[in-house]
Scaffold this active site. Structure first.
Site, short mmCIF file in Angstrom:
data_model
loop_
_atom_site.label_atom_id
_atom_site.label_comp_id
_atom_site.label_asym_id
_atom_site.label_seq_id
_atom_site.Cartn_x
_atom_site.Cartn_y
_atom_site.Cartn_z
N GLU A 163 0.80 -1.24 0.00
CA GLU A 163 0.00 0.00 0.00
C GLU A 163 0.83 1.28 0.00
OE1 GLU A 163 -2.87 -0.48 3.18
OE2 GLU A 163 -3.48 -2.44 2.44
N GLU A 270 -6.16 -10.62 -1.57
CA GLU A 270 -6.96 -10.42 -0.35
C GLU A 270 -8.45 -10.38 -0.69
OE1 GLU A 270 -5.53 -7.15 2.06
OE2 GLU A 270 -3.44 -7.59 1.62
O1 G3I Z 1 -3.76 -8.33 18.69
C1 G3I Z 1 -4.56 -7.30 19.28
C2 G3I Z 1 -5.12 -7.76 20.58
O2 G3I Z 1 -4.08 -7.97 21.48
C3 G3I Z 1 -6.11 -6.70 21.09
O3 G3I Z 1 -6.71 -7.15 22.25
C4 G3I Z 1 -7.18 -6.41 20.05
C5 G3I Z 1 -8.14 -5.31 20.47
O4 G3I Z 1 -8.60 -4.55 19.38
O5 G3I Z 1 -6.55 -5.99 18.87
C6 G3I Z 1 -5.70 -6.97 18.31
O6 G3I Z 1 -5.13 -6.44 17.19
C7 G3I Z 1 -5.96 -6.35 16.05
C8 G3I Z 1 -5.31 -7.15 14.94
O7 G3I Z 1 -6.03 -6.96 13.74
C9 G3I Z 1 -5.25 -8.63 15.25
O8 G3I Z 1 -6.52 -9.15 15.43
C10 G3I Z 1 -6.09 -4.89 15.65
O9 G3I Z 1 -6.83 -4.17 16.63
C11 G3I Z 1 -6.77 -4.77 14.31
O10 G3I Z 1 -6.72 -3.42 13.86
C12 G3I Z 1 -6.05 -5.62 13.29
O11 G3I Z 1 -6.76 -5.52 12.08
C13 G3I Z 1 -6.09 -6.02 10.93
C14 G3I Z 1 -5.90 -4.89 9.91
O12 G3I Z 1 -5.21 -5.44 8.80
C15 G3I Z 1 -5.16 -3.69 10.44
O13 G3I Z 1 -3.84 -3.81 10.50
C16 G3I Z 1 -6.96 -7.09 10.30
O14 G3I Z 1 -7.08 -8.20 11.19
C17 G3I Z 1 -6.35 -7.55 8.98
O15 G3I Z 1 -7.28 -8.36 8.31
C18 G3I Z 1 -6.04 -6.35 8.12
O16 G3I Z 1 -5.43 -6.80 6.94
C19 G3I Z 1 -5.16 -5.81 5.95
C20 G3I Z 1 -3.93 -6.28 5.19
O17 G3I Z 1 -2.88 -6.53 6.09
C21 G3I Z 1 -3.52 -5.24 4.14
N1 G3I Z 1 -4.63 -4.92 3.26
C22 G3I Z 1 -5.87 -4.54 3.92
C23 G3I Z 1 -6.28 -5.60 4.92
C24 G3I Z 1 -7.60 -5.23 5.58
O18 G3I Z 1 -7.46 -4.08 6.34
#
Ligand code: G3I
Length: 383
Positions: A163, A270
């Protein structure tokens, strides 16, 4: 003519038989046809998971039987692998790598450089100011060297940079901590570091909405610039976070052809299709959070919407398999496995009940699954 009709009938019969066996026993080992079987060696079919998903044996079994490629949804990202300087945490990612090896799945590394889920210290000082270029480059190189070497021989390809193209019409590259500290060439340097760490691993550029004309133009420019500088790049990953009513499949088709014309492979990395209403368009711009939004399918997707979603998946797969059969598209990865774990339950509105994937929350295959496996099972000339 008779041959064509016979092939069509056989294709439909095969997909019906597969559909029935999958509907009857979603988690059963004797299910005859799976996505990976139906795809054969024409295209890799992948899913993205978190390591804790493997604690559920039914889900682990489904993933192993249906897919031949695996991406870590979060656990290969810089913040997961090196949360503090020099402190590498590989356990969760290693668990995914072991699972992939055990089930003969091609493992994709996602991702080495991204502005989200990136540790702040890598490119910024404590007051949020960009680090000096040399220090930032050192941090980048150390991360890439350590991670790529750790997974050498296990990861087949890395999303080296994720990205980096700006969503703004008038801007080429996104304003990110890595770019502020290093400069525009942070992208080329990342690809070079990855190639030096493992000359055999494939290197990808990955982004969302890059099938759309504006971001497509800029992504084509980036690939050309990397190629002109002699930097290895094997493929471009179109993420494929799409909506039930867009983008048009012609746009997807044209984008794949345009990237392939530069001599790189194309992958859908994705894939999901969002059936819920949202204010803004497709994509995965994480800054586009909506505070409130309708949540119309809390109790399940009505039949009419199931059919619509299945038809949308069918039209998308018709285009993707046409490109796969032409050798231009080499992988299709779904972003998640079943609706319950999809990131779209929290984007763009937090806490909705979404239904974007091929299996529902009980791990039963949806009409969308049958639509996809139907296309995969139908010979090119009969679609
Ligand atoms: O691991 C923590 C946990 O300790 C905590 O208690 C919890 C509370 O919110 O959060 C957890 O982290 C989350 C993480 O996913 C793991 O589940 C984050 O809040 C959450 O923001 C994160 O979201 C991920 C997102 O990327 C943001 O980085 C999504 O699962 C994941 O599917 C998404 O993937 C991205 C690709 O990498 C790039 N392209 C877009 C795609 C969708 O956003």
């Amino acid at each position: 003519m008779q041959d064509v009709l016979l092939t069509v009938s056989l294709g439909l019969l095969a997909s019906c038989m597969m559909a029935t066996s999958n509907r009857d026993s979603p988690g059963s080992a004797q299910t005859a046809a799976t996505l990976r079987q139906a795809a054969g060696d024409r295209v890799l079919i992948g899913t993205a998971i978190m390591s804790h998903h493997l604690d559920d044996p039914r889900l682990a079994d489904l993933v192993a039987r249906q897919f031949n490629s695996l991406t870590g949804e979060n656990e290969f990202k810089p913040a997961s692998l090196q949360p503090r300087p020099g402190e590498f945490t590989f356990d969760a990612a290693d668990r995914l790598a072991d699972f992939a090896r055990q089930h003969d799945m091609k493992l994709i590394g996602h991702t080495l450089v991204w502005h989200n889920q990136a540790p702040k210290w890598m490119f910024e000082d404590e007051s949020g100011q960009p680090l000096p270029r040399e220090l930032a480059l050192e941090n980048l190189k150390h991360h890439i060297d350590t991670v790529v070497e750790h997974f050498k021989g296990r990861v087949v390809g890395w999303d080296v940079v994720n990205e980096a193209i700006s969503d703004r019409e008038d801007e080429y590259l996104r304003d990110t901590p890595a770019r502020r500290a290093i400069g525009d060439d942070y992208i080329a340097r990342a690809f070079e570091f990855a190639h030096a760490a493992d000359p055999d691993v494939e290197l990808y550029y990955n982004d969302y909405s890059i099938e759309q004309p504006n971001k497509r133009k800029k992504t084509l420019r980036l690939i050309r610039e990397l190629q002109a500088a002699g930097v290895r790049i094997d493929a471009v990953g179109i993420q494929g976070h799409w909506l039930i009513d867009g983008p048009e499949t012609q746009v997807i088709d044209d984008a794949i052809a345009a990237y392939a014309s530069l001599g790189v492979k194309v992958m859908i990395t994705e894939l999901d299709v969002d059936p819920l209403p949202r204010r803004r368009g497709a994509g995965a711009d994480l800054s586009a959070i909506e505070r409130e939004g309708l949540d119309p399918f809390k109790d399940g997707l009505p039949d009419e919407m199931q059919r619509k979603l299945a038809e949308r998946y069918r039209e998308i797969f018709l285009v993707l398999m046409k490109q796969a059969d032409a050798g231009t598209l080499t992988r299709i990865t779904f972003w998640g496995t079943h609706d319950g774990t999809s990131w779209l339950n929290n984007f763009p509105v937090r806490g909705r009940t979404n239904h974007p994937l091929l299996w529902d929350r009980e791990l039963s295959p949806k009409p969308s699954f049958h639509a996809v496996i139907g296309v995969l099972s139908t010979p090119a000339g009969a679609r």
